[in-house]
Design an enzyme around this catalytic site. Structure first.
Site, PDB file in Angstrom:
ATOM      1  N   GLU A  49       0.811  -1.228   0.000  1.00 45.75           N
ATOM      2  CA  GLU A  49       0.000   0.000   0.000  1.00 45.75           C
ATOM      3  C   GLU A  49       0.839   1.271   0.000  1.00 45.75           C
ATOM      4  O   GLU A  49       0.406   2.312  -0.506  1.00 45.75           O
ATOM      5  CB  GLU A  49      -0.965   0.007   1.184  1.00 45.75           C
ATOM      6  N   PHE A 111     -10.450  -7.802  14.560  1.00 45.76           N
ATOM      7  CA  PHE A 111      -9.443  -8.224  13.591  1.00 45.76           C
ATOM      8  C   PHE A 111      -9.222  -7.121  12.541  1.00 45.76           C
ATOM      9  O   PHE A 111     -10.172  -6.622  11.957  1.00 45.76           O
ATOM     10  CB  PHE A 111      -9.906  -9.521  12.902  1.00 45.76           C
ATOM     11  N   MET A 471      24.505   7.923   0.585  1.00 45.22           N
ATOM     12  CA  MET A 471      24.451   9.245   1.206  1.00 45.22           C
ATOM     13  C   MET A 471      24.809   9.161   2.687  1.00 45.22           C
ATOM     14  O   MET A 471      25.491  10.038   3.229  1.00 45.22           O
ATOM     15  CB  MET A 471      23.062   9.866   1.019  1.00 45.22           C
TER      16      MET A 471
HETATM   17  C1  LIG Z   1      12.657   5.270   4.365  1.00 48.87           C
HETATM   18  C2  LIG Z   1      13.995   5.882   4.628  1.00 48.87           C
HETATM   19  N1  LIG Z   1      14.866   5.314   5.466  1.00 48.87           N
HETATM   20  C3  LIG Z   1      16.080   5.850   5.674  1.00 48.87           C
HETATM   21  C4  LIG Z   1      16.450   7.010   5.052  1.00 48.87           C
HETATM   22  C5  LIG Z   1      17.816   7.646   5.305  1.00 48.87           C
HETATM   23  N2  LIG Z   1      18.594   7.655   4.051  1.00 48.87           N
HETATM   24  C6  LIG Z   1      18.711   8.768   3.275  1.00 48.87           C
HETATM   25  S1  LIG Z   1      19.603   8.521   1.921  1.00 48.87           S
HETATM   26  C7  LIG Z   1      19.930   6.937   2.358  1.00 48.87           C
HETATM   27  C8  LIG Z   1      20.805   6.063   1.508  1.00 48.87           C
HETATM   28  C9  LIG Z   1      20.231   5.781   0.189  1.00 48.87           C
HETATM   29  O1  LIG Z   1      21.016   4.756  -0.378  1.00 48.87           O
HETATM   30  P1  LIG Z   1      20.882   4.359  -1.877  1.00 48.87           P
HETATM   31  O2  LIG Z   1      19.466   4.150  -2.259  1.00 48.87           O
HETATM   32  O3  LIG Z   1      21.771   3.195  -2.131  1.00 48.87           O
HETATM   33  O4  LIG Z   1      21.347   5.658  -2.659  1.00 48.87           O
HETATM   34  P2  LIG Z   1      22.764   6.383  -2.751  1.00 48.87           P
HETATM   35  O5  LIG Z   1      22.803   7.418  -1.682  1.00 48.87           O
HETATM   36  O6  LIG Z   1      23.806   5.322  -2.571  1.00 48.87           O
HETATM   37  O7  LIG Z   1      22.768   6.978  -4.116  1.00 48.87           O
HETATM   38  C10 LIG Z   1      19.312   6.619   3.573  1.00 48.87           C
HETATM   39  C11 LIG Z   1      19.427   5.303   4.250  1.00 48.87           C
HETATM   40  C12 LIG Z   1      15.490   7.607   4.207  1.00 48.87           C
HETATM   41  N3  LIG Z   1      15.717   8.768   3.571  1.00 48.87           N
HETATM   42  N4  LIG Z   1      14.303   7.012   3.984  1.00 48.87           N
END
Ligand SMILES: Cc1ncc(C[n+]2csc(CCOP(=O)(O)OP(=O)(O)O)c2C)c(N)n1
Length: 586
Positions: A49, A111, A471
């Site tokens: 969802e 439920f 990031m």
């Molecule tokens: C639902 C959620 N959980 C955690 C985060 C924290 N967060 C921000 S960017 C990131 C890393 C994203 O990794 P990836 O998709 O591999 O992208 P990259 O930065 O490597 O391009 C995280 C964990 C978030 N923004 N959203």
């Protein structure tokens, strides 16, 4: 006409012009599904969802109309919540419909019971718990009206199952009666004239074009305003695509990962004209040091936005399009901005966005975005996820057409891109839509690959795989002494190409720059959905960067090394902004 609740709801959705619904059925919502199939509405069966809400959100942003998602009671409803909040943060008009346990069982821990109305109060523009079948038509009318009008946003309707089964007379209301909801559309002429005088006298003005320009469909009015006044235009992240980037007045986007020259121009401006923007922390940096020399004009339909984060000298509450239509003719002769343009050009020359040669030993994300740009001639609709790849997509893809860029800007919701891209593609079947996701983000909603096949949605997916939550790893590298904690995804990550193939979607893998063009061409040549995995350099960092809590003047330019200035955590009290921004890397 006597109808039951399901019939009333279906008819009401039809009256509101709903063509597409994203959702999953379940026990309590079954009467509605049973009725809905009798109406010519498209329903996409999502696999989670949360994705239904993101699809409705992506659809709404591009269609510029309400997107609808549905879920059953309990977990179906709660799964929608992240997507609803995402829509709330980004002013996206969605109507989320859930069906709860029968009225007599509410409060008995039945439920799959959840107090979803209680849960959604803080994440919606408005929510409704429907007590009587006779109220249903009016509530649907109001819900769509509220979602669409003023600053758009999500509205949630929760309906106990018996309300769907009971009967009532059906007359669809022609108007709403909401005395407490009266958005201001026309800006005050007094304020508009004050703004006009400031604009005429400004020597270093900057326009900030936010998402409100897109929402109000005011790109043409913005262009006319900018051209008449000869003022450079910067975008917010969500405002990207509201102003053509090939235009001589386009001045990039500032903020945490925006361009250096854009950040400097806002920092050094003597007048900032915010149009449909939120002055959020990622854009402004340290609020108390934001645009220290500037008078600030802020045009926004939501009075709650004015003065929320930064001081405002001339507030104008109103719809951006209408305000610009009044403001532009009010403006007479403006001061020359030639010196200002020279200064900006100098910053632009000094701090260009980093470009890579074609033959680097590793693959870098900007090369990926550049190759997608070249292949699509800059005309694709891009839906970016959250992280480094999102910032690279925003930095390197040249947006020209309103609506071409969508991303989760306010909430920063990982897992947004694939479902939102499905919504965007459904809204614009005539466009080539690319979802750009990191390996972390993609794994948050990859189950929606099934929808691409089942509902014949030809989204192209770029998975930018660095084997890290990139990031977060970047922040750990820069601000936590390189102590990488739980960011390594290399083990346990599936083979994305095989995974796509498991869903009957063709996939290609790119590991070096020389393979880029062929893989992108092959994905584009495939008539349906396709996936390309780009294995990029693992420890790639995104620059420029305004560290969290720093001022725009403290932007760290694009640099191949880790500057000493950010190798240690930012002190609580950052040093005062320099009078004129000096190159920070010198
Ligand atoms: C639902 C959620 N959980 C955690 C985060 C924290 N967060 C921000 S960017 C990131 C890393 C994203 O990794 P990836 O998709 O591999 O992208 P990259 O930065 O490597 O391009 C995280 C964990 C978030 N923004 N959203």
């Amino acid at each position: 006409m006597r109808l039951n609740g399901s019939q009333i709801l279906s008819k009401a959705l039809h009256e509101e012009g709903v063509e597409v619904i994203f959702g999953i059925p379940g026990g309590t919502i079954m009467p509605l599904y049973d009725e809905m199939h009798k109406h010519p509405m498209r329903h996409l069966l999502v696999r989670h969802e949360q994705a239904a809400a993101h699809m409705a959100d992506g659809y709404a942003r591009v269609k510029r109309d309400v997107g609808v998602c549905m879920g059953t009671s309990g977990p179906g409803a709660t799964n929608l919540v992240t997507g609803i909040l995402n829509a709330h943060m980004d002013s996206s008009p969605i109507v989320a419909i859930t069906v709860n346990v029968p009225s007599a069982m509410i409060g008995t821990d039945a439920f799959q019971e959840a107090d979803i109305s209680g849960i959604t109060i803080p994440v919606t523009k408005q929510n409704y718990f429907v007590r009587h079948t006779r109220d249903l038509a009016r509530i649907v009318k109001e819900a769509f009206y509220i979602a669409r009008h003023g600053r758009p946003g999500p509205v949630h309707i929760d309906i106990p199952k018996d309300v769907l089964l009971n009967e009532a007379d059906f007359v669809y209301p022609t108007a709403v009666d909401l005395p407490g909801f009266q958005p201001t559309f026309e800006g005050s002429l007094v304020q508009i004239r004050k703004a006009a005088r400031l604009i005429e006298r400004a020597r270093r003005p900057v326009i900030i074009a936010g998402q409100g320009v897109l929402i109000s469909q005011a790109s043409a009015e913005l262009l006319a305003f900018a051209e008449k006044t000869d003022i450079p235009v910067v975008n917010t992240l969500l405002g990207l695509s509201s102003f053509p980037q090939s235009h001589r007045l386009y001045n990039g986007w500032p903020g945490m990962h925006g361009y250096v020259y854009s950040s400097y121009s806002v920092d050094q401006a003597d007048l900032v004209i915010g149009i449909g923007n939120r002055f959020d922390d990622r854009f402004c940096g340290k609020f108390s040091a934001f645009a220290p020399k500037a008078k600030i004009v802020h045009i926004d339909i939501d009075p709650a936005e004015i003065g929320k984060n930064v001081r405002v000298d001339v507030p104008i509450v109103g719809d951006v399009k209408r305000v610009l239509n009044k403001l532009t003719p009010e403006i007479g002769e403006c001061e020359s901005h030639d010196e200002w343009f020279e200064q900006i050009a100098e910053w632009k020359r000094e701090f260009p966005l980093k470009q890579y040669p074609d033959d680097t030993p590793h693959l870098f994300t900007p090369q990926v975005i550049n190759a997608i740009t070249k292949a699509t001639d800059g005309k694709a609709y891009i839906v970016a996820d959250v992280g480094q790849h999102q910032m690279f997509a925003a930095q390197y893809y040249p947006f020209e057409e309103p609506g071409q860029f969508q991303t989760s800007g306010g909430l920063g919701t990982m897992g947004y891109s694939l479902p939102a891209a499905i919504g965007v593609q459904v809204a614009r079947p005539d466009k080539e839509v690319w979802a750009i996701a990191g390996d972390g983000c993609f794994q948050m909603n990859l189950q929606e690959l099934a929808v691409l096949i089942q509902d014949r949605v030809p989204v192209k997916i770029a998975v930018v795989n660095n084997g890290y939550l990139g990031m977060v790893r970047q922040w750990q590298q820069l601000f936590w002494e390189g102590n990488y904690q739980h960011v390594d995804l290399a083990t346990g990550t599936p083979d994305f190409v095989k995974l796509a193939e498991a869903y009957a979607i063709p996939g290609w893998r790119v590991t070096k720059p020389s393979e880029l063009n062929a893989a992108i061409a092959a994905a584009r040549a495939h008539p349906g959905p396709a996936l390309v995995e780009f294995c990029v350099y693992r420890e790639e960092n995104v620059f420029p960067m305004v560290p969290s809590g720093a001022a725009l003047s403290e932007v760290i330019p694009d640099t191949p090394y880790v500057p000493a200035a950010i190798a240690t955590p930012i002190p609580a009290a950052a040093p005062a902004a320099p009078a004129a921004p000096a190159p920070v890397h010198a």
